[in-house]
Design a protein around this motif. Structure first.
Motif, short mmCIF file in Angstrom:
data_model
loop_
_atom_site.label_atom_id
_atom_site.label_comp_id
_atom_site.label_asym_id
_atom_site.label_seq_id
_atom_site.Cartn_x
_atom_site.Cartn_y
_atom_site.Cartn_z
N UNK A 1 0.82 -1.21 0.00
CA UNK A 1 0.00 0.00 0.00
C UNK A 1 0.86 1.27 0.00
N UNK A 2 2.13 1.11 -0.30
CA UNK A 2 3.02 2.26 -0.37
C UNK A 2 3.57 2.71 0.96
N UNK A 3 3.41 1.88 2.00
CA UNK A 3 3.91 2.22 3.33
C UNK A 3 5.15 1.43 3.69
N UNK A 4 5.65 1.68 4.88
CA UNK A 4 6.92 1.09 5.33
C UNK A 4 6.69 -0.26 6.01
N UNK A 5 7.54 -1.23 5.68
CA UNK A 5 7.47 -2.56 6.27
C UNK A 5 8.39 -2.58 7.49
N UNK A 6 7.84 -2.73 8.71
CA UNK A 6 8.67 -2.70 9.91
C UNK A 6 9.26 -4.07 10.21
N UNK A 7 10.17 -4.14 11.18
CA UNK A 7 10.66 -5.44 11.63
C UNK A 7 9.53 -6.26 12.27
N UNK A 8 9.83 -7.53 12.52
CA UNK A 8 8.87 -8.38 13.23
C UNK A 8 8.69 -7.89 14.66
N UNK A 9 7.71 -8.44 15.36
CA UNK A 9 7.39 -7.98 16.71
C UNK A 9 8.54 -8.16 17.70
N UNK A 10 9.48 -9.05 17.37
CA UNK A 10 10.64 -9.23 18.25
C UNK A 10 11.83 -8.39 17.81
N UNK A 11 11.61 -7.52 16.83
CA UNK A 11 12.67 -6.63 16.37
C UNK A 11 13.53 -7.20 15.26
N UNK B 1 7.53 9.60 9.53
CA UNK B 1 7.91 10.15 10.82
C UNK B 1 7.86 9.11 11.92
N UNK B 2 6.87 8.21 11.86
CA UNK B 2 6.80 7.12 12.84
C UNK B 2 8.02 6.22 12.73
N UNK B 3 8.48 5.97 11.50
CA UNK B 3 9.70 5.18 11.32
C UNK B 3 10.89 5.90 11.94
N UNK B 4 10.96 7.22 11.77
CA UNK B 4 12.05 7.99 12.37
C UNK B 4 12.03 7.88 13.90
N UNK B 5 10.85 8.01 14.49
CA UNK B 5 10.76 7.81 15.94
C UNK B 5 11.26 6.41 16.32
N UNK B 6 10.82 5.42 15.58
CA UNK B 6 11.16 4.03 15.89
C UNK B 6 12.67 3.80 15.79
N UNK B 7 13.28 4.30 14.73
CA UNK B 7 14.71 4.09 14.53
C UNK B 7 15.54 4.70 15.65
N UNK B 8 15.09 5.80 16.19
CA UNK B 8 15.88 6.54 17.17
C UNK B 8 15.53 6.23 18.62
N UNK B 9 14.37 5.63 18.86
CA UNK B 9 13.91 5.44 20.23
C UNK B 9 13.82 3.99 20.68
N UNK B 10 13.75 3.04 19.74
CA UNK B 10 13.46 1.65 20.10
C UNK B 10 14.74 0.83 20.20
N UNK B 11 15.15 0.42 21.40
CA UNK B 11 16.38 -0.37 21.54
C UNK B 11 16.22 -1.83 21.16
N UNK B 12 14.96 -2.30 20.99
CA UNK B 12 14.74 -3.72 20.72
C UNK B 12 15.33 -4.15 19.39
N UNK B 13 15.13 -3.34 18.34
CA UNK B 13 15.68 -3.74 17.03
C UNK B 13 17.09 -3.20 16.87
N UNK B 14 17.75 -3.62 15.83
CA UNK B 14 19.17 -3.31 15.64
C UNK B 14 19.40 -2.00 14.91
N UNK C 1 7.12 15.49 10.85
CA UNK C 1 6.03 16.41 10.56
C UNK C 1 4.77 15.59 10.29
N UNK C 2 3.64 16.07 10.80
CA UNK C 2 2.35 15.39 10.61
C UNK C 2 2.45 13.93 11.02
N UNK C 3 3.06 13.70 12.17
CA UNK C 3 3.31 12.34 12.62
C UNK C 3 3.19 12.27 14.13
N UNK C 4 3.26 11.04 14.66
CA UNK C 4 3.19 10.83 16.09
C UNK C 4 3.69 9.43 16.42
N UNK C 5 4.16 9.26 17.65
CA UNK C 5 4.63 7.94 18.08
C UNK C 5 3.50 6.92 18.10
#
Length: 284
Positions: free
Chosen positions: A126-136, A172-185, A196-200
């Motif tokens: 759908x043109x969005x970002x594919x995140x890591x699995x739930x375990x990172x 923007x959510x991906x940016x928050x995730x990359x910088x705040x989540x220690x679970x993934x690498x 911008x126009x985003x939220x955690x």
């Protein structure tokens, strides 16, 4: 795959002249005149200037393209800052077009800042970002972002201490995730980032703490910009509160702005994002 530099990091400020004179190595009589610390990648084989399309092979995913914008003043003799810009959920088949448009939208800022802009392409149906699995674990689009940064640093002379992030909406959510989540690498990615126009609240779900400022491995500078008629406004306000509670200081390593408009970004916002991000680098 880890973005940027591995290990414990923190943000530091460049001398004030560095953003006023982006083409200078040092300025006599200003802040004592020492050259700013940098970590050049030494790349010299990429095409420039203007918009560029490159492809990169990503283990477990395949070959993916990404977009770049190289300013007219770019030269391999000097390391340039890199702005990694992530588009929002673009719709089916529209991610590449969204990345291309975003790189061009950043073009005027890139020219003034003498910075390179990198716009990866999301891989979701759908043109969005594919995140890591739930375990990172992966593979995911986070590996694509990391591979694109590594490829750009190999093709162009990038200052590895000045890799900055920016994300719109889902990006923007991906940016928050990359910088705040220690679970993934993939955390500790940037010298600073802006959303911008985003939220955690848009962050993907993991098992364990995720997208929590209080759990972040490093307090990297962050800027939040939100429209007054954006449905995400209450969530952005909550994000502001969470960052302050976790030790960020508004006016120093946190910038927050509510502006007229809805769920979008504009040129003024891009200029404001770079004005905030430019003075920061990662401590080597």
């Amino acid at each position: 795959m880890v973005l940027g530099l591995a290990g414990s990091v923190q943000a530091a400020r460049l001398p004030d002249w560095r953003c006023m004179h982006p083409d200078a190595l040092f300025v006599d009589g200003i802040d004592g005149g020492p050259a700013a610390i940098g970590l050049p990648s030494g790349g010299s084989g990429g095409a420039y200037p203007g918009p560029v399309v490159r492809s990169v092979a990503v283990p477990g995913i395949g070959t993916r393209s990404y977009r770049l914008y190289l300013p007219a003043a770019y030269t391999p003799r000097h390391a340039a800052p890199l702005i990694v810009a992530l588009h929002g959920a673009a719709g089916p088949g529209q991610a590449a077009a969204a990345a291309a448009a975003l790189a061009l939208d950043w073009g005027p800022v890139a020219e003034a800042a003498q910075a390179i802009v990198l716009a990866p392409v999301a891989g979701g149906s759908q043109g969005g970002w594919i995140p890591p699995d739930v375990d990172g674990s992966g593979p995911s689009d986070y590996d694509v972002i990391a591979a694109a940064i590594a490829d750009a640093a190999g093709a162009y002379n990038v200052d590895r201490l000045r890799i900055h992030g920016w994300g719109y909406s889902a990006g923007g959510a991906v940016m928050h995730d990359l910088n705040l989540t220690p679970l993934n690498a993939h955390y500790q990615a940037f010298a600073g980032y802006a959303v911008v126009a985003s939220a955690r609240a848009l962050c993907p779900d993991y098992i364990g703490p995720y997208c929590e400022p209080a759990a972040a491995p490093a307090r990297m500078p962050v800027a939040i910009r939100i429209g007054l008629s954006d449905a995400l406004l209450p969530y952005a306000r909550a994000d502001r509160t969470a960052f302050v509670a976790a030790g960020w200081t508004e006016g120093t390593d946190l910038a927050y702005a509510e502006v007229a408009g809805g769920h979008t970004y504009d040129t003024a916002g891009l200029v404001a994002a770079w004005s905030f991000l430019c003075p920061f680098r990662r401590d080597p």
